[in-house]
Structure formats: structure tokens, C-alpha cells
Write a protein that holds these residues in place. Structure first.
Motif, PDB file in Angstrom:
ATOM      1  N   UNK A  93     -17.700  13.554  75.356  1.00 12.19           N
ATOM      2  CA  UNK A  93     -17.895  14.784  76.125  1.00 12.19           C
ATOM      3  C   UNK A  93     -18.792  15.760  75.368  1.00 12.19           C
ATOM      4  N   UNK A  94     -18.549  15.882  74.072  1.00 14.53           N
ATOM      5  CA  UNK A  94     -19.387  16.774  73.268  1.00 14.53           C
ATOM      6  C   UNK A  94     -20.824  16.273  73.203  1.00 14.53           C
ATOM      7  N   UNK A  95     -20.969  14.955  73.041  1.00 10.07           N
ATOM      8  CA  UNK A  95     -22.316  14.377  72.983  1.00 10.07           C
ATOM      9  C   UNK A  95     -23.068  14.661  74.281  1.00 10.07           C
ATOM     10  N   UNK A  96     -22.379  14.535  75.392  1.00  9.35           N
ATOM     11  CA  UNK A  96     -23.030  14.772  76.684  1.00  9.35           C
ATOM     12  C   UNK A  96     -23.379  16.248  76.852  1.00  9.35           C
ATOM     13  N   UNK A  97     -22.471  17.138  76.397  1.00  9.44           N
ATOM     14  CA  UNK A  97     -22.731  18.576  76.507  1.00  9.44           C
ATOM     15  C   UNK A  97     -23.946  18.974  75.669  1.00  9.44           C
ATOM     16  N   UNK A  98     -24.138  18.292  74.545  1.00  5.47           N
ATOM     17  CA  UNK A  98     -25.270  18.572  73.656  1.00  5.47           C
ATOM     18  C   UNK A  98     -26.574  17.977  74.167  1.00  5.47           C
ATOM     19  N   UNK A  99     -26.431  16.903  74.911  1.00  4.04           N
ATOM     20  CA  UNK A  99     -27.561  16.055  75.238  1.00  4.04           C
ATOM     21  C   UNK A  99     -28.684  16.852  75.896  1.00  4.04           C
ATOM     22  N   UNK A 100     -29.799  16.905  75.233  1.00  9.30           N
ATOM     23  CA  UNK A 100     -30.926  17.699  75.715  1.00  9.30           C
ATOM     24  C   UNK A 100     -31.357  17.244  77.106  1.00  9.30           C
ATOM     25  N   UNK A 101     -31.256  15.949  77.353  1.00  8.46           N
ATOM     26  CA  UNK A 101     -31.717  15.403  78.621  1.00  8.46           C
ATOM     27  C   UNK A 101     -30.984  15.941  79.837  1.00  8.46           C
ATOM     28  N   UNK A 102     -29.785  16.477  79.652  1.00  8.38           N
ATOM     29  CA  UNK A 102     -29.053  17.009  80.793  1.00  8.38           C
ATOM     30  C   UNK A 102     -29.697  18.304  81.295  1.00  8.38           C
ATOM     31  N   UNK A 103     -29.626  19.333  80.463  1.00 13.56           N
ATOM     32  CA  UNK A 103     -30.122  20.642  80.879  1.00 13.56           C
ATOM     33  C   UNK A 103     -31.611  20.604  81.198  1.00 13.56           C
ATOM     34  N   UNK A 104     -32.380  19.920  80.358  1.00 11.47           N
ATOM     35  CA  UNK A 104     -33.826  19.924  80.552  1.00 11.47           C
ATOM     36  C   UNK A 104     -34.223  19.225  81.845  1.00 11.47           C
ATOM     37  N   UNK A 105     -33.341  18.404  82.383  1.00 10.74           N
ATOM     38  CA  UNK A 105     -33.702  17.718  83.619  1.00 10.74           C
ATOM     39  C   UNK A 105     -32.955  18.263  84.820  1.00 10.74           C
ATOM     40  N   UNK A 106     -32.436  19.485  84.696  1.00  6.03           N
ATOM     41  CA  UNK A 106     -31.887  20.127  85.879  1.00  6.03           C
ATOM     42  C   UNK A 106     -30.387  20.016  86.043  1.00  6.03           C
ATOM     43  N   UNK A 107     -29.702  19.589  84.986  1.00  5.57           N
ATOM     44  CA  UNK A 107     -28.251  19.455  85.080  1.00  5.57           C
ATOM     45  C   UNK A 107     -27.549  20.299  84.020  1.00  5.57           C
ATOM     46  N   UNK A 108     -27.542  21.628  84.188  1.00  3.37           N
ATOM     47  CA  UNK A 108     -26.890  22.482  83.200  1.00  3.37           C
ATOM     48  C   UNK A 108     -25.391  22.194  83.135  1.00  3.37           C
ATOM     49  N   UNK A 109     -24.879  22.087  81.941  1.00  2.88           N
ATOM     50  CA  UNK A 109     -23.439  21.872  81.773  1.00  2.88           C
ATOM     51  C   UNK A 109     -22.760  23.224  81.903  1.00  2.88           C
ATOM     52  N   UNK A 110     -22.115  23.445  83.048  1.00  5.54           N
ATOM     53  CA  UNK A 110     -21.578  24.763  83.366  1.00  5.54           C
ATOM     54  C   UNK A 110     -20.148  24.939  82.885  1.00  5.54           C
ATOM     55  N   UNK A 111     -19.433  23.831  82.707  1.00  2.64           N
ATOM     56  CA  UNK A 111     -18.035  23.969  82.290  1.00  2.64           C
ATOM     57  C   UNK A 111     -17.537  22.714  81.588  1.00  2.64           C
ATOM     58  N   UNK A 112     -16.605  22.935  80.652  1.00  2.00           N
ATOM     59  CA  UNK A 112     -15.929  21.836  79.963  1.00  2.00           C
ATOM     60  C   UNK A 112     -14.434  21.957  80.236  1.00  2.00           C
ATOM     61  N   UNK A 113     -13.789  20.825  80.424  1.00  2.00           N
ATOM     62  CA  UNK A 113     -12.364  20.816  80.747  1.00  2.00           C
ATOM     63  C   UNK A 113     -11.670  19.808  79.840  1.00  2.00           C
ATOM     64  N   UNK A 114     -10.513  20.188  79.317  1.00  2.00           N
ATOM     65  CA  UNK A 114      -9.738  19.251  78.494  1.00  2.00           C
ATOM     66  C   UNK A 114      -8.256  19.547  78.608  1.00  2.00           C
ATOM     67  N   UNK A 115      -7.497  18.483  78.424  1.00  2.00           N
ATOM     68  CA  UNK A 115      -6.042  18.526  78.483  1.00  2.00           C
ATOM     69  C   UNK A 115      -5.427  19.172  77.251  1.00  2.00           C
ATOM     70  N   UNK A 116      -6.074  18.974  76.116  1.00  2.00           N
ATOM     71  CA  UNK A 116      -5.514  19.329  74.814  1.00  2.00           C
ATOM     72  C   UNK A 116      -5.420  20.851  74.643  1.00  2.00           C
ATOM     73  N   UNK A 117      -4.188  21.386  74.519  1.00  2.00           N
ATOM     74  CA  UNK A 117      -4.019  22.833  74.389  1.00  2.00           C
ATOM     75  C   UNK A 117      -4.746  23.384  73.158  1.00  2.00           C
ATOM     76  N   UNK A 118      -4.924  22.546  72.144  1.00  2.00           N
ATOM     77  CA  UNK A 118      -5.604  23.005  70.931  1.00  2.00           C
ATOM     78  C   UNK A 118      -7.086  23.259  71.199  1.00  2.00           C
ATOM     79  N   UNK A 119      -7.635  22.579  72.195  1.00  2.00           N
ATOM     80  CA  UNK A 119      -9.062  22.750  72.493  1.00  2.00           C
ATOM     81  C   UNK A 119      -9.303  23.867  73.507  1.00  2.00           C
ATOM     82  N   UNK A 120      -8.358  24.016  74.426  1.00  2.98           N
ATOM     83  CA  UNK A 120      -8.518  25.018  75.483  1.00  2.98           C
ATOM     84  C   UNK A 120      -8.693  26.410  74.883  1.00  2.98           C
TER      85      UNK A 120
END
Lengths: 225, 225
Positions: free
Chosen positions: A98-125
Motif C-alpha cells: 500500500x505504501x509503495x503504491x501511494x508513493x508510486x510516481x506513476x499513479x499521480x502523474x498519470x491522473x490517479x491521485x491517491x486521495x485516501x489511505x485506509x487500514x484496520x490497524x489502530x496503530x496506523x490510523x
DNA sequence: TAGATTGTTAATCGATTAACAATC
DNA sequence: TAGATTGTTAATCGATTAACAATC
């Protein structure tokens, strides 16, 4: 005047448009203004006739004797792929993938901005990754609504993938990209695509073996008398 | 007696074998002993005739009136893909993506044990990830030799990808899987496959748009008088 | 045997490619 | 204009699919 009754773009062509886009991105970075079908095809690893045919499905955007304008062709490819607007993406699972995908330059630069991240782990929320806040799974439907999420990306282990897919569908997400190596079921009107990170390794293995077998055959040809 | 002159497996079939494998893996986990082409095809998302045709290229491994033995068919698919032996993999780049790939269950379970991790960052070198030691880039050739590396995986940003590809080729690696969104050049005898994590998003975007356009057309049909 | 399901055939469909007229 | 390169044609090749004889 009626618009020209354009034939639908063949699937095989659609699957190559991202390749041309990547090559053109690189040419643009290098400051090239135009490119011939010959050069574009070589960089994309395809036949020049195929490249011209593919591009002709988008319209007549080349200039005879010159080639294709890089900027203009890029725009037309983005247009054909429906990428003239941005499609906000929500990623479920903030593990390494998930982190790799959020970082991935190819997402945002090609029109797919990562607008939100979701996780089960209370430590991450409540924490953030590359400036994007991590939300609990329970907020999924709300996030989809408030952020206008177009695409949900599943980046968790297989076990929970179907449940997350169901939640995404329930929240009204109609396009899902699944990275879990699981077979998911979704309603017919939902676009689901499966990415298997190992599949290319398997195909590589097949070709390696085939190449090897051919080499063996050559090696085991009877020697000339 | 000469072996039967088996026709080569078509590329389209090869690209689907990993899908059947994934479905069969799941059926095996569920304890199913046999499966019909009908059910297998449904789970794989293909036509039953296509599934039977695909499998027939491997040989006649079904039982009429019964179906296919899950275990046996899995073995035959692995065999066809050259996965009856293990192919040790080396991953270059221990960022989020490299770690995600090292963790990815689909690698080891499908015959691609991650034998080594390599990174430039002196802070990472010497530490381990999921029990695998991280080595400096300078050790690449030595690792390839000592561990019998079959496949190199590039999991670094585009900028350094070509240089790493060159190093891998120089070290004798003949199969490379590239996750960097860059156009790489390798000698003809090296198998290179490109994985673009955004490409499926782009295809998803195209289908979403096409679906939308069709819906629009229906909506804009002239109302009945 | 009767029922089920494979393996294969043959027709159809879609993709690829070389060649070249059109045209910048 | 001469040279270069596109866009399109038409032939070829490969993939898909329904149908059914073979056979468990």
C-alpha cells in the motif's frame, strides 16, 4: 454535421496505449518535439505498422513526412483512455505494498491521485504516509462519498480481500483494482481488474525454459559427419 | 518411439496458465479433488471451451465424464511453465516496493524464493528484512554467482533502473523483471519483462469511460412519442 | 447402461503485418 | 520538387467459440 462513426478501439490497442504513453512521457522529458512511428514503435517494442494502426484508431493525428507531435499525441492518448480528468484513488491496506503504491510516481502523474489511505490497524490510523492521512476501515463509505473516490485499490493479504471488495461495492465504488492473489466476485456492473505481482515471473520462467530448450536442441544437433 | 511432436503452447494460453494455477491453488486449499472445465473456467473468468483448449495444449490430462484432478493439473501447469524447480530471485531496491515483493506470498509459494536483497543505502546494508540479509550493490555479481540467481527484480526509481539492468546483465542474469516505469534496453538474449503498476488503472479508466458513454447513449435515446 | 464431461474440429472473429498510395 | 512518413488496404496469421463425437 454528424460526428464520424468511429469504430471502437480494439482491446489489443487499448492495452498498448499505456506503453506508448510511457514512451512519449520519456520523449517529452527529453525535449523531443516529434517522433516517427518507426522510433516510437522501436522504443515501445512493437512493429511500426502496428503502432501506426493503433494510433489511427484514435484519429489522424500524425503529419505525413514528419511524424507525430509528442505533446499532442500524449494528449490524444490520455483523452482516449479517459484521463483528461483526474480519478481519485483510495488504497485499502497500508502495508509495504500500500505504501509503495501511494508513493508510486506513476499513479499521480498519470491522473490517479491517491486521495485516501485506509487500514484496520489502530496503530496506523491517524498517522500519515507521504502526507496522506490513514483512516479506519469504518470510514470507507464516508471517504468515498466526500472525496469522490473513483477507484478502490485492494492492497491487503488475500484473506480479507473479498470482504473489502464487498465494502467498496457497498460504498458505491464501481472500479476496483485488486493486488491480493485471490479470486474475487463482484456484481456485473463493477469493473474489477486483477494484478498478480508474480504472474510476470511465471511467464518469464516459461520463456526462459523455452529458450533453454531451443538452445539444447541446437546443441544436441548431430555433428556434421 | 519418438515423442509426440507437441505443438508449441500459444502465447495467449501461456498468459492464462497462471490464472488457472491461482484458481486451482484455491480449490486445492478448499480440498476439492477434481474440477470440471465449466467450473474452472467460471472461476478464471473465461469461456469453458477456451479453458479446455488451453489445457489440451499441455496434454490430455482430463477424465471424460469427471473433470480434471486438481493436484495433477496443478503439477502439469507448473511443469509447462518450467516451475518444477525453484528459481532463486534477487531483488534490487529495498524500499516499500522491494519489501512488499519480498513479503509477497505469491513469490515463494510459486517457485520463486527471494534469495537476496540488494540496496545502495549504507543504512540498510547489513540489516535484514523478513530474515533476508540486505547486501550492497557492489556485491551483486558475487551474489548472483554464489546463490545461483535466475531472475533479477528491479524495484528502484526509474532514474537508476538502466544502470542496475546493465549490472544484472553483466553479472550473468538472463531474466529481468522491471517494476520501474522506465524503458530499458538489454541484449537480445536477455528476457526482460516490464511491470507497470499503473497500467491496469489506465485500462480500468478506459472501460469506466466506455461504460459511461454507453450508459449516456441509452439515456439520451429519444423518448417514445 | 445413462449421464457427464473431455478433447477436437471447423467456422468465425480479431489482430498483425507488409506494402503502398496519399500527402506533408 | 524530392524525400519522408503517415494512414489504410488486404492478405495472413492466430485466437476464440460452439458443437459434438469420443469416452469415462
Amino acid at each position: 454535421m454528424a460526428t464520424k462513426p468511429r469504430r471502437p478501439i480494439p482491446d489489443a490497442t487499448v492495452s498498448r496505449l499505456p506503453i506508448y504513453q510511457r514512451v512519449l512521457d520519456e520523449l517529452q522529458t527529453q525535449g523531443m518535439a516529434t517522433v516517427s512511428s518507426e522510433d516510437l514503435a522501436e522504443l515501445a517494442g512493437v512493429n511500426a505498422a502496428k503502432a501506426r494502426k493503433d494510433l489511427s484508431f484514435l484519429g489522424s493525428y500524425g503529419i505525413r513526412g514528419v511524424g507525430y507531435e509528442v505533446d499532442y499525441l500524449l494528449f490524444q492518448i490520455r483523452h482516449a483512455l479517459g484521463l483528461t480528468q483526474q480519478w481519485p484513488v483510495l488504497i485499502v491496506g497500508v502495508g509495504n505494498l500500500g505504501r509503495a503504491l501511494a508513493d508510486y510516481a506513476g499513479f499521480t502523474s498519470r491522473g490517479f491521485p491517491v486521495a485516501a489511505l485506509v487500514d484496520d490497524d489502530p496503530a496506523k490510523v491517524g498517522t500519515t504516509h507521504v502526507g496522506i492521512e490513514i483512516h479506519p476501515l469504518a470510514d470507507l463509505a464516508e471517504l468515498v462519498r466526500d472525496l469522490g473516490i473513483a477507484i478502490g485499490v485492494i492492497a491487503i493479504p488475500s484473506a480479507g480481500a473479498q470482504r473489502v471488495a464487498d465494502l467498496l461495492v457497498e460504498a458505491g465504488v464501481s472500479s476496483i483494482l485488486n493486488f491480493a492473489p485471490a479470486v474475487l466476485t463482484v456484481p456485473d456492473d463493477v469493473h474489477l481488474r486483477q494484478v498478480d505481482l508474480a504472474v510476470e515471473l511465471q511467464i518469464l520462467s516459461f520463456h526462459r525454459q523455452r529458450g533453454q530448450r531451443e538452445t539444447d536442441q541446437v546443441d544436441s544437433d548431430p555433428p556434421a559427419p
